[in-house]
Design an enzyme around this catalytic site. Sequence first.
Site, short mmCIF file in Angstrom:
data_model
loop_
_atom_site.label_atom_id
_atom_site.label_comp_id
_atom_site.label_asym_id
_atom_site.label_seq_id
_atom_site.Cartn_x
_atom_site.Cartn_y
_atom_site.Cartn_z
N LYS A 88 0.81 -1.22 0.00
CA LYS A 88 0.00 0.00 0.00
C LYS A 88 0.86 1.28 0.00
O LYS A 88 2.04 1.24 0.35
CB LYS A 88 -0.95 -0.04 1.20
CG LYS A 88 -1.90 -1.26 1.15
CD LYS A 88 -2.96 -1.21 2.24
CE LYS A 88 -3.88 -2.43 2.16
NZ LYS A 88 -5.01 -2.33 3.13
N TYR A 95 -12.32 -2.22 -4.44
CA TYR A 95 -12.89 -2.40 -3.10
C TYR A 95 -14.42 -2.34 -3.09
O TYR A 95 -15.01 -2.07 -2.04
CB TYR A 95 -12.31 -1.35 -2.14
CG TYR A 95 -10.90 -1.68 -1.67
CD1 TYR A 95 -10.65 -2.74 -0.79
CD2 TYR A 95 -9.81 -0.94 -2.10
CE1 TYR A 95 -9.37 -3.05 -0.35
CE2 TYR A 95 -8.51 -1.24 -1.66
CZ TYR A 95 -8.31 -2.28 -0.79
OH TYR A 95 -7.03 -2.59 -0.35
N ASN A 115 -2.09 -0.24 6.56
CA ASN A 115 -1.57 -1.46 7.17
C ASN A 115 -0.63 -2.26 6.26
O ASN A 115 -0.61 -3.49 6.30
CB ASN A 115 -2.73 -2.32 7.68
CG ASN A 115 -3.75 -2.63 6.59
OD1 ASN A 115 -3.56 -2.25 5.44
ND2 ASN A 115 -4.81 -3.34 6.94
N HIS A 125 -2.22 -5.61 1.30
CA HIS A 125 -3.51 -6.26 1.10
C HIS A 125 -3.25 -7.75 0.91
O HIS A 125 -2.22 -8.15 0.39
CB HIS A 125 -4.17 -5.70 -0.18
CG HIS A 125 -5.36 -6.48 -0.64
ND1 HIS A 125 -6.60 -6.32 -0.08
CD2 HIS A 125 -5.48 -7.45 -1.58
CE1 HIS A 125 -7.45 -7.17 -0.67
NE2 HIS A 125 -6.80 -7.85 -1.58
N GLU A 156 -9.29 -10.52 -8.26
CA GLU A 156 -8.31 -9.45 -8.02
C GLU A 156 -7.08 -9.61 -8.92
O GLU A 156 -6.49 -8.62 -9.37
CB GLU A 156 -7.92 -9.44 -6.54
CG GLU A 156 -9.07 -9.00 -5.64
CD GLU A 156 -8.79 -9.18 -4.15
OE1 GLU A 156 -9.68 -8.89 -3.35
OE2 GLU A 156 -7.67 -9.62 -3.78
P1 ADP Z 1 -8.25 -7.00 5.46
O1 ADP Z 1 -7.38 -6.11 4.59
O2 ADP Z 1 -7.52 -7.49 6.66
O3 ADP Z 1 -8.92 -8.09 4.68
P2 ADP Z 1 -10.82 -5.63 5.43
O4 ADP Z 1 -11.09 -6.38 4.18
O5 ADP Z 1 -11.83 -5.70 6.53
O6 ADP Z 1 -9.40 -6.05 6.05
O7 ADP Z 1 -10.63 -4.09 5.09
C1 ADP Z 1 -9.96 -3.68 3.91
C2 ADP Z 1 -8.99 -2.58 4.25
O8 ADP Z 1 -9.73 -1.43 4.68
C3 ADP Z 1 -8.04 -2.85 5.41
O9 ADP Z 1 -6.90 -3.58 5.01
C4 ADP Z 1 -7.69 -1.46 5.88
O10 ADP Z 1 -6.70 -0.85 5.02
C5 ADP Z 1 -8.99 -0.73 5.68
N1 ADP Z 1 -9.81 -0.70 6.90
C6 ADP Z 1 -10.45 -1.74 7.49
N2 ADP Z 1 -11.13 -1.37 8.59
C7 ADP Z 1 -10.94 -0.02 8.69
C8 ADP Z 1 -11.39 0.98 9.62
N3 ADP Z 1 -12.18 0.66 10.63
N4 ADP Z 1 -10.97 2.25 9.40
C9 ADP Z 1 -10.18 2.58 8.36
N5 ADP Z 1 -9.72 1.68 7.44
C10 ADP Z 1 -10.08 0.40 7.61
MG MG Z 2 -10.25 -7.91 3.05
#
Ligand code: ADP
Ligand code: MG
Length: 139
Positions: free
Chosen positions: A11, A51, A114, A117, A128
């Site tokens: 990211k 997304y 974070n 992905h 994807e």
């Molecule tokens: P993951 O990436 O672990 O699969 P999700 O699919 O739930 O997590 O969410 C997609 C992405 O959205 C996350 O990797 C993170 O970058 C962002 N995200 C998730 N939850 C939040 C939140 N509460 N606030 C801001 N960004 C978030």
């Molecule tokens: Mg996810």
Amino acid sequence: MVGNITLTMIKPTAVKKGFIGPILAKIAEGGFKIVAMKFTRLSLEQAQKFYEVHKERPFYGELTEFMSSGPIVAAVLEKDNAVQAYREYIGATDPAKAAEGTIRALYGTNLGENAVHGSDSDENAHIESYFFFSELERF
Ligand code: ADP
Ligand code: MG
């Protein structure tokens, strides 16, 4: 094929912090083989499409703006049980809660930023992968 690939993105914040090299090294160390890779930048519209499954979530706007804010690295990774293995390897969504030594614990900044992905199912891994790569770009 089903079950052996996952799609990752490094990211924007992790790219800006100079973590492309360390993250790719960590991916190799985990036994994931890179079968496609590119350095690119998503438009806001492309991030919204990628997304789309999250469009009802409160963080959709923040997430898609962030993911289109700078260059990323997208890659298809191959390993047995790739989706689950990679999700375990990157750690929990929130880097503060990710297990020690995982990619998000090591290179993540906060919940949104974070580091990486990882696809959440075999079906999404394929969707994807085709979002980023044509057959000619997969090895
Ligand atoms: P993951 O990436 O672990 O699969 P999700 O699919 O739930 O997590 O969410 C997609 C992405 O959205 C996350 O990797 C993170 O970058 C962002 N995200 C998730 N939850 C939040 C939140 N509460 N606030 C801001 N960004 C978030
Ligand atoms: Mg996810």
